[in-house]
Design a protein around this motif. Structure first.
Motif, PDB file in Angstrom:
ATOM      1  N   ASN A 160       2.876  -1.104   4.154  1.00 51.49           N
ATOM      2  CA  ASN A 160       2.709   0.272   3.680  1.00 51.49           C
ATOM      3  C   ASN A 160       4.078   0.778   3.266  1.00 51.49           C
ATOM      4  OD1 ASN A 160       0.209   0.067   4.863  1.00 51.49           O
ATOM      5  ND2 ASN A 160       0.726   1.382   6.590  1.00 51.49           N
ATOM      6  N   CYS A 184      -5.995   1.458   5.780  1.00 45.65           N
ATOM      7  CA  CYS A 184      -6.269   0.496   4.697  1.00 45.65           C
ATOM      8  C   CYS A 184      -5.598  -0.834   4.999  1.00 45.65           C
ATOM      9  CB  CYS A 184      -5.749   1.030   3.363  1.00 45.65           C
ATOM     10  SG  CYS A 184      -6.554   2.551   2.866  1.00 45.65           S
ATOM     11  N   ALA A 237      -3.779   4.125  -1.354  1.00 43.97           N
ATOM     12  CA  ALA A 237      -4.516   4.696  -0.214  1.00 43.97           C
ATOM     13  C   ALA A 237      -4.591   6.211  -0.341  1.00 43.97           C
ATOM     14  CB  ALA A 237      -3.802   4.337   1.084  1.00 43.97           C
ATOM     15  N   ARG A 278      -3.540   7.624   4.799  1.00 42.24           N
ATOM     16  CA  ARG A 278      -4.478   6.629   5.318  1.00 42.24           C
ATOM     17  C   ARG A 278      -4.026   5.186   5.117  1.00 42.24           C
ATOM     18  NH1 ARG A 278      -5.158  11.473   6.954  1.00 42.24           N
ATOM     19  NH2 ARG A 278      -7.211  12.404   6.731  1.00 42.24           N
ATOM     20  N   ILE A 295       0.856  -1.186   0.000  1.00 41.78           N
ATOM     21  CA  ILE A 295       0.000   0.000   0.000  1.00 41.78           C
ATOM     22  C   ILE A 295       0.895   1.239   0.000  1.00 41.78           C
ATOM     23  CG2 ILE A 295      -1.954   1.167   1.113  1.00 41.78           C
ATOM     24  CD1 ILE A 295      -2.631  -1.446   2.493  1.00 41.78           C
TER      25      ILE A 295
END
Ligand SMILES: Cc1ncc(C[n+]2csc(CCOP(=O)(O)OP(=O)(O)O)c2C)c(N)n1
Ligand code: SF4
Ligand code: SF4
Ligand code: SF4
Ligand SMILES: [Mg+2]
Lengths: 69, 250
Positions: B90, B75, B67, B71, B47
């Motif tokens: 992430n 997610c 995302a 955020r 992400i």
């Protein structure tokens, strides 16, 4: 005995490979690549000095270097 | 002779949009290598946040979810809870994670979400033109701090790795750098360690990576490596701030 191959058209001319090669086997080419950068160039004639340490490839942000041993 | 170094399979052959010498490129490569060394490419979902990392899906051949700005931890939380067998990471910048997304990251870490975060600290908002970030160093000139960051009006550079390490839900928090070969090797080891935490269900893991933004720092790529060494590391020390060895939080 080892050598590297630099994909001149991927190279963006940051020269990290030149800075970090412990044997100073890489120089700046005097002809530009397809996008206009002056790429790094391996000194083929000094191939016998390359140890295949991969330091150049490790520091390349554009994965433009392959190492052979 | 045999090929001893080439592009790892999970790194695509696409040329990146990164500026020459930007170490986001090194971070992407070692991340893809870490994924391949762990053999998790087929079950990993990335992400990327909003920032120069936004095209991660062009460069790393795994499934990704884009995302909204800041955020990604929210997610990732949903994704991991819905599909706990997947490895979720992430990849966020300092503007994304430490400014607009501060709330999301702190609460995801505090909840001990079993996710991995790659945090790129380049001390500015790179993508939008080099504005001041919460990580901008004192005295550092940016487009929104033209006289240099002043603590009296803008506060102090935020130390995310140390701060998150104080939270109970965090299994692993480390800061690494990409300015020298030795550091690149250590950074990759830290990424592998962070993924192993997730694989072993230990909780939240985060690797803060000191990275260059030579374009917005207005220096050459090689000078930017020296900026990391001489200006960033003295304020943002490298090291492991938390490493859980057993499931001692249960
Ligand atoms: C909701 C929202 N606000 C603002 C923006 C504009 N924006 C795009 S990227 C960015 C900051 C990126 O900086 P950082 O996360 O540090 O990433 P870098 O480019 O430095 O790697 C901002 C503010 C946006 N896309 N969405
Ligand atoms: S490190 Fe890579 S991109 Fe930089 S000059 Fe060398 S080959 Fe080119
Ligand atoms: S493999 Fe090592 S010795 Fe050979 S060119 Fe690269 S950095 Fe230099
Ligand atoms: S703007 Fe900065 S962070 Fe973005 S690609 Fe260029 S050097 Fe890298
Ligand atoms: Mg940034």
């Amino acid at each position: 005995m080892a050598y590297i191959k630099i994909d001149a058209d991927r190279c963006k001319g940051c020269y990290f490979c030149i800075k970090f090669c412990p044997k100073q086997l890489i120089i700046v080419s005097d002809t530009h690549n397809k996008v206009g950068y002056f790429p790094a160039q391996f000194l083929q004639e000094k191939e016998d000095q390359c140890t295949g340490c991969k330091t150049c490839a490790l520091m390349c942000p554009d994965t433009a270097i392959e190492v052979f041993k | 002779m045999e090929k001893i170094f080439t592009r790892t399979p999970t790194l695509t052959s696409s040329e990146t949009h990164f500026c020459p010498g930007c170490t986001h490129g090194i971070a992407h490569r070692i991340l893809a290598e870490a994924i391949d060394e762990l053999g998790i490419a087929d079950r990993t979902i990335g992400i990327p946040g909003v920032g120069c990392c936004v095209f991660l899906y062009y460069y790393i051949a795994i499934d990704t979810l884009e995302a909204p700005h800041g955020r990604a931890p929210a997610c990732a939380t949903g994704m991991k809870r819905a599909q706990p067998d997947k490895i979720i990471f992430n990849y966020q910048g300092d503007g994304d994670m430490a400014a607009i997304g501060t709330s999301e990251i702190i609460h995801a870490a505090n909840r001990g979400e079993n996710i991995t975060v790659i945090f790129i600290n380049n001390s500015v908002y790179g993508m939008t033109g080099g504005q001041m970030a919460p990580t901008t160093l004192l005295g550092q000139q940016t487009t929104t701090s033209p006289y240099g960051r002043n603590f009296q009006t803008e506060g102090y550079p935020i130390k995310m790795a140390e701060m998150l390490a104080t939270l109970e839900g965090v299994a692993y928090s480390a800061r690494v750098s990409l300015h020298k070969p030795k550091n690149v090797m250590q950074a990759k080891k830290a990424i592998i360690k962070a993924f192993e935490m997730q694989i072993n269900q230990m909780g939240f893991s985060m690797v803060e990576i000191l990275s260059t933004c030579n374009t917005n720092w207005r220096v050459s790529p090689i000078e930017a490596l020296d900026v990391i060494e001489n200006e960033m590391i003295p304020y943002f020390p490298l090291g492991v701030f938390k490493e859980r060895t057993g499931k001692d939080f249960l």
